[in-house]
Design an enzyme around this catalytic site. Structure first.
Site, mmCIF file in Angstrom:
data_model
loop_
_atom_site.group_PDB
_atom_site.id
_atom_site.type_symbol
_atom_site.label_atom_id
_atom_site.label_comp_id
_atom_site.label_asym_id
_atom_site.label_seq_id
_atom_site.Cartn_x
_atom_site.Cartn_y
_atom_site.Cartn_z
ATOM 1 N N HIS A 1 -1.061 -1.342 -4.508
ATOM 2 C CA HIS A 1 -2.342 -0.910 -3.940
ATOM 3 C C HIS A 1 -2.283 0.608 -3.751
ATOM 4 C CE1 HIS A 1 -6.052 -1.509 -1.579
ATOM 5 N NE2 HIS A 1 -5.584 -0.549 -0.805
ATOM 6 N N MET B 1 -7.807 8.969 -1.118
ATOM 7 C CA MET B 1 -8.667 9.424 -0.009
ATOM 8 C C MET B 1 -8.996 10.898 -0.223
ATOM 9 S SD MET B 1 -6.709 7.787 3.244
ATOM 10 C CE MET B 1 -6.273 6.052 3.315
ATOM 11 N N SER C 1 0.861 -1.181 0.000
ATOM 12 C CA SER C 1 0.000 0.000 0.000
ATOM 13 C C SER C 1 0.894 1.227 0.000
ATOM 14 C CB SER C 1 -0.898 0.006 1.232
ATOM 15 O OG SER C 1 -1.396 1.308 1.443
ATOM 16 N N HIS D 1 -7.783 1.932 -4.934
ATOM 17 C CA HIS D 1 -8.771 1.755 -3.861
ATOM 18 C C HIS D 1 -9.338 3.138 -3.553
ATOM 19 C CE1 HIS D 1 -9.465 0.705 0.679
ATOM 20 N NE2 HIS D 1 -10.593 0.883 0.028
ATOM 21 N N MET E 1 -11.969 -4.876 4.168
ATOM 22 C CA MET E 1 -11.168 -3.985 5.016
ATOM 23 C C MET E 1 -11.074 -4.584 6.420
ATOM 24 S SD MET E 1 -10.206 -1.522 3.122
ATOM 25 C CE MET E 1 -9.362 -0.678 4.462
ATOM 26 N N ASP F 1 -7.064 -5.799 3.488
ATOM 27 C CA ASP F 1 -6.373 -4.516 3.621
ATOM 28 C C ASP F 1 -6.599 -3.973 5.023
ATOM 29 O OD1 ASP F 1 -5.265 -2.017 3.177
ATOM 30 O OD2 ASP F 1 -6.903 -1.301 1.897
ATOM 31 N N MET G 1 -11.336 5.518 -1.642
ATOM 32 C CA MET G 1 -12.029 5.814 -0.376
ATOM 33 C C MET G 1 -12.507 7.255 -0.460
ATOM 34 S SD MET G 1 -9.236 3.911 1.971
ATOM 35 C CE MET G 1 -8.036 4.111 0.661
ATOM 36 N N ASP H 1 -3.965 3.954 -2.688
ATOM 37 C CA ASP H 1 -5.030 4.446 -1.811
ATOM 38 C C ASP H 1 -5.371 5.897 -2.123
ATOM 39 O OD1 ASP H 1 -5.687 2.312 0.113
ATOM 40 O OD2 ASP H 1 -3.538 2.420 0.564
HETATM 41 C C1 DX5 Z 1 -6.397 2.115 5.003
HETATM 42 C C2 DX5 Z 1 -5.869 1.854 3.625
HETATM 43 C C3 DX5 Z 1 -4.821 0.826 3.624
HETATM 44 C C4 DX5 Z 1 -3.646 1.189 4.473
HETATM 45 C C5 DX5 Z 1 -3.258 -0.050 5.176
HETATM 46 O O1 DX5 Z 1 -7.363 3.073 4.928
HETATM 47 O O2 DX5 Z 1 -6.912 1.451 2.758
HETATM 48 O O3 DX5 Z 1 -4.458 0.412 2.332
HETATM 49 O O4 DX5 Z 1 -2.542 1.693 3.782
HETATM 50 O O5 DX5 Z 1 -2.230 0.246 6.034
HETATM 51 P P1 DX5 Z 1 -1.669 -0.821 7.054
HETATM 52 O O6 DX5 Z 1 -1.159 -1.973 6.258
HETATM 53 O O7 DX5 Z 1 -0.609 -0.054 7.765
HETATM 54 O O8 DX5 Z 1 -2.819 -1.206 7.951
HETATM 55 ZN ZN ZN Z 2 -6.411 0.467 0.837
#
Ligand code: DX5
Ligand code: ZN
Length: 223
Positions: free
Chosen positions: A41, A45, A16, A74, A145, A178, A76, A43
């Site tokens: 991956h 946000m 990630s 991903h 998740m 994840d 979010m 992320d």
């Molecule tokens: C959380 C993200 C993850 C995050 C996971 O909101 O979607 O992808 O980076 O981080 P770790 O592996 O540190 O829990």
């Molecule tokens: Zn993620």
């Protein structure tokens, strides 16, 4: 390009980017790739759906230019529909959306697939797979998740192994997990049926090549 559709029974690792050094993103991804990672991956946000803000299609496009791995977005974010086309044009190979943020999920998944990407659904820890039961025929993977999305480094929610099992009873689509995935928790998720192990802090808090390798090997030993 397909990734999830051709996984068969394999277990794979995906770093990630959230926990990586964003000033050296390509090198950080290459380091995890040297440890056996087969997917990135990514992320995204928006400070609305989750209380954090990261990067979007512009950064994804640059990263895709620079590295030789498929990139899984991903999302979010609220209203992910506005971002799907830009992410497709950036070159990502798969996109997951959080169904809690989408009104017309069937349409959203269809747009992702029509754009040549694989479509995924990302389920918050409190969201039941039955919520998306009727959308499952239109997904290529399910992202379970195991923390509340928004931040890296949170504690693994162990009950999510039960959710992975429930999803696997409902669909043949591969499950990506994840949140809090480490050398210790990866085997629990693989035993439950997960195949794509996303790890952020567990990879980047140490030497990424070695840490990624440990997580993948721990997951594969549980097969
Ligand atoms: C959380 C993200 C993850 C995050 C996971 O909101 O979607 O992808 O980076 O981080 P770790 O592996 O540190 O829990
Ligand atoms: Zn993620």
């Amino acid at each position: 390009m397909v990734f999830f559709t051709e996984l068969n029974d394999r277990v794979v690792g995906a770093p990630s980017i959230l926990a990586a050094d964003f000033a050296n993103l390509a090198d950080e991804v290459r380091a995890a790739q040297a440890g056996g990672a087969e997917l990135v991956h990514f992320d995204a946000m928006d400070n609305h759906f989750v209380p954090n803000l990261t990067v979007g299609p512009v950064v994804a496009a640059s990263l895709i230019e620079a590295v030789d791995l498929p990139v899984d977005a991903h999302l979010m974010v609220d209203n992910p529909d506005n971002l799907i086309q830009p992410f497709i044009e950036a070159g990502v190979t798969s996109i997951s959306v959080q169904p809690e943020a989408v009104v017309h999920l069937h349409r959203t998944l269809s747009v992702i697939r029509d754009g040549g990407c694989e479509a995924g659904i990302a389920l918050n820890p409190s969201t039941s797979p039955t919520f998306v039961e009727w959308a499952l025929p239109y997904v290529d993977y399910v992202l379970v998740m195991s923390v509340n999305p928004g931040f890296g480094g949170q504690s693994f929610i162990e009950e999510m192994t039960g959710k992975v099992r429930q999803v696997k009873e409902m669909t043949d689509a591969p499950v990506e997990v994840d949140g809090g995935i480490t050398e210790e928790t990866a085997p629990l998720m693989v035993e439950a049926g997960a195949q794509v192990l996303v790890a952020g802090s567990a990879v980047y808090r140490g030497e990424p090549e070695a840490e990624m390798r440990k997580i993948i090997e721990a997951g594969r030993r549980a097969l």
